[in-house]
Motif scaffolding. Sequence first.
Motif, mmCIF file in Angstrom:
data_model
loop_
_atom_site.group_PDB
_atom_site.id
_atom_site.type_symbol
_atom_site.label_atom_id
_atom_site.label_comp_id
_atom_site.label_asym_id
_atom_site.label_seq_id
_atom_site.Cartn_x
_atom_site.Cartn_y
_atom_site.Cartn_z
ATOM 1 N N SER A 70 -6.809 -2.396 -6.698
ATOM 2 C CA SER A 70 -5.642 -1.657 -7.224
ATOM 3 C C SER A 70 -4.895 -2.423 -8.314
ATOM 4 O O SER A 70 -3.735 -2.785 -8.161
ATOM 5 C CB SER A 70 -4.657 -1.360 -6.088
ATOM 6 N N SER A 128 0.505 8.384 -2.344
ATOM 7 C CA SER A 128 0.385 8.891 -0.974
ATOM 8 C C SER A 128 1.373 10.028 -0.784
ATOM 9 O O SER A 128 2.575 9.854 -1.020
ATOM 10 C CB SER A 128 0.697 7.781 0.035
ATOM 11 N N GLY A 186 -6.494 7.267 -4.518
ATOM 12 C CA GLY A 186 -6.606 6.296 -5.602
ATOM 13 C C GLY A 186 -7.469 6.939 -6.665
ATOM 14 O O GLY A 186 -8.646 7.241 -6.411
ATOM 15 N N TYR A 241 -2.153 5.304 -7.784
ATOM 16 C CA TYR A 241 -2.174 5.016 -6.347
ATOM 17 C C TYR A 241 -1.032 5.823 -5.760
ATOM 18 O O TYR A 241 0.142 5.549 -6.070
ATOM 19 C CB TYR A 241 -1.974 3.517 -6.083
ATOM 20 N N GLY A 290 -3.590 9.675 1.107
ATOM 21 C CA GLY A 290 -3.547 8.654 0.050
ATOM 22 C C GLY A 290 -4.691 8.841 -0.925
ATOM 23 O O GLY A 290 -5.841 9.000 -0.515
ATOM 24 N N SER A 347 0.873 -1.177 0.000
ATOM 25 C CA SER A 347 0.000 0.000 0.000
ATOM 26 C C SER A 347 0.911 1.228 0.000
ATOM 27 O O SER A 347 1.891 1.271 0.765
ATOM 28 C CB SER A 347 -0.880 -0.019 1.258
ATOM 29 N N THR A 348 0.617 2.205 -0.834
ATOM 30 C CA THR A 348 1.471 3.403 -0.858
ATOM 31 C C THR A 348 1.378 4.141 0.479
ATOM 32 O O THR A 348 2.350 4.760 0.915
ATOM 33 C CB THR A 348 1.093 4.343 -2.023
ATOM 34 N N SER A 392 -11.060 -2.610 1.471
ATOM 35 C CA SER A 392 -9.853 -2.664 0.632
ATOM 36 C C SER A 392 -10.102 -1.818 -0.623
ATOM 37 O O SER A 392 -11.255 -1.494 -0.949
ATOM 38 C CB SER A 392 -9.515 -4.106 0.278
ATOM 39 N N TRP A 393 -9.000 -1.430 -1.278
ATOM 40 C CA TRP A 393 -9.113 -0.603 -2.487
ATOM 41 C C TRP A 393 -8.573 -1.412 -3.649
ATOM 42 O O TRP A 393 -7.398 -1.779 -3.670
ATOM 43 C CB TRP A 393 -8.310 0.696 -2.309
ATOM 44 N N GLY A 445 -4.141 -2.533 -1.081
ATOM 45 C CA GLY A 445 -4.607 -1.143 -1.059
ATOM 46 C C GLY A 445 -5.715 -0.994 -0.028
ATOM 47 O O GLY A 445 -6.626 -1.824 0.031
ATOM 48 N N ARG A 446 -5.624 0.048 0.788
ATOM 49 C CA ARG A 446 -6.620 0.247 1.859
ATOM 50 C C ARG A 446 -7.610 1.330 1.476
ATOM 51 O O ARG A 446 -7.226 2.352 0.904
ATOM 52 C CB ARG A 446 -5.928 0.719 3.153
ATOM 53 N N GLN A 498 -1.179 -2.085 -6.289
ATOM 54 C CA GLN A 498 -1.058 -2.354 -4.848
ATOM 55 C C GLN A 498 -1.617 -3.742 -4.542
ATOM 56 O O GLN A 498 -2.649 -4.138 -5.097
ATOM 57 C CB GLN A 498 -1.853 -1.338 -4.038
#
Length: 332
Positions: A130, A139, A211, A137, A209, A93-94, A127-128, A120-121, A117
Amino acid sequence: MPHIDKTILKSLIEERSDFVSGSQLAGELGISRVGIWARLEKLRARGFAFEAVRHRGYRLVEEPSGPHDRLLESYLELWGIDMPVYCHERIDSTNSEAQRLLAAGTGTPFVVVAAAQDSGRGRLGRSWYSPSEGNLYASVAFRPGLPPGRMQLITLWLGLSLCAGLRGEFGLNVGIKWPNDLVINGRKLAGILTEARVDSDLMRDLTFGVGLNINGDPSQWPAEVSGIATSLRRELREAVPFNKCAACVLASIHTAYRDFTAGRHEERFADLWKQADVLLGKQVEARSKHQSIAGTASGIDDSGALLIKTDSGNTVAVRAGDVSLGTNPVSA
Ligand code: BTN
């Protein structure tokens, strides 16, 4: 000494449709013309294409379709922003990587960007999605030294500025759904997850962050996201140059942060929010772990909480949770 690739790329971006002389670049950088050629060959291997014409020099004809650290830094520098960019092909995750860099004492601001990712959160423990499909993505890490009570407001301001930046750049009707979803015609274009480490009375650091669906094709995504997501490519019906778009996003965030910490957001905040707020005047339901509040969305208060006017006539300030639109829009 300035980074060689960055200096070359900056000159090529600035001239864009014109040629940049190899010997001029060589002179500026204090290296040979063969040295310039060798750097360009390395950049070619990373997705750039250049046209080379004898006695005229080089012209940039294609940029990589995925994140490129020096190119992103070059765009930012040309727009007056000096911010290191750390790019990864894949990462967990970034936000996590930015937090590791912060914990290791890396100077701020900086940005972590990934092409994909693995974990990814999203907000509220989600979750995201990704995939590696030309989405952003990223941060951005800051050490704001602001009281923790300002976190909601700075998050809203950064999201709002990003929304305005995307509207200006692409002419799309991007709106904001409290607290931080960027939407077009009810479909989600971008999500924002802000995380902070807080000391007793100050935010020690802040990771913003984002996305943003740039070139992905939501129709190919898993069922739970494909019906509610959109991308710039889907809206514009053409591919978007990834790095230029990503640099615009990062520049909006950086400028918005500077404006907020200098108090320059205050005059414009309320008007911009009103223009972008897709919930305003609509029937909504806000749900958190402990409660559910239904009523008419009536903007935000000074701390950034969502105001909901309930049917009994009370106005309730909602500080956290998820908001969905009711079936009964009151006004546009
Ligand atoms: C949301 O709408 O739920 C927020 C989504 C935020 C996703 C971004 S992608 C880059 C950064 N790294 C993460 O793990 N999450 C954020």
